[in-house]
Scaffold this motif. Structure first.
Motif: not given
Length: 173
Positions: A58-59, A93-96, A116-119, A122-125
């Motif tokens: 989770v972000v 975020l959806e575009s990345k 919520y994200v998978q990685n 990649k989310a932090e970037q």
């Protein structure tokens, strides 16, 4: 033969219709916290799905806004600005990366988004890139953590039984 082919199409169509993704069901509510009121906006449709095993992180990210009232909630003009910020953040975020946007918590001059994200990396970037290009004057809060059970959603954003009863919300389980 034509009848058999049409029967196959009907069966395939029925099977596919069983796999329809739940539609978003956004709902907002006010509640009391230790130091005043809070506002929560949550996608209730995740209640049936959570936890989503492919999205274990989770972000929690957001910004602080200027205090304009004693309650710490945004003024009407700030709400428009915060909504525009949220739409920009989610679209970026959806575009990345693949995301599941679960909701927003607003309290004491801060608005935090739960995504919520998978990685994690990649989310932090993606988050850092968003703030460096789209919100350069912001002092963001960024916290990416492991939450495979979706506790942030189920135990925090999702309304408690008392809130559901207070508002008379009917949830299709």
């Amino acid at each position: 033969m034509k009848l058999r082919i049409s029967q196959i199409f009907v069966l395939v169509g029925l099977m596919i219709s069983g796999y329809v993704v739940a539609e978003e069901q956004w709902w907002s509510y006010l509640s009391g916290q230790e130091s005043g009121p809070s506002s929560t906006r949550v996608d209730l449709s995740f209640n049936k799905l959570a936890p989503v095993s492919d999205y274990p992180f989770v972000v929690v990210t957001g910004i602080t806004y200027e205090k304009q009232n004693a309650e710490g909630l945004p003024s009407p003009s700030q709400v428009d600005s915060l909504n525009a910020f949220q739409e920009s953040l989610v679209a970026y975020l959806e575009s990345k990366i693949p995301i599941k946007y679960a909701g927003t918590f607003t309290y004491q001059n801060e608005q935090l988004h739960y995504i919520y994200v998978q990685n994690k990396e990649k989310a932090e970037q993606a988050i850092n890139s968003f703030y460096s290009t789209s919100c350069q004057g912001c002092k963001p809060c960024i916290n990416v953590k492991l939450d495979p059970e979706w506790a942030g959603y189920k135990n925090f954003l999702y309304p408690s039984k008392q809130i559901i009863e207070y508002y008379g919300l009917v949830i299709n389980e």
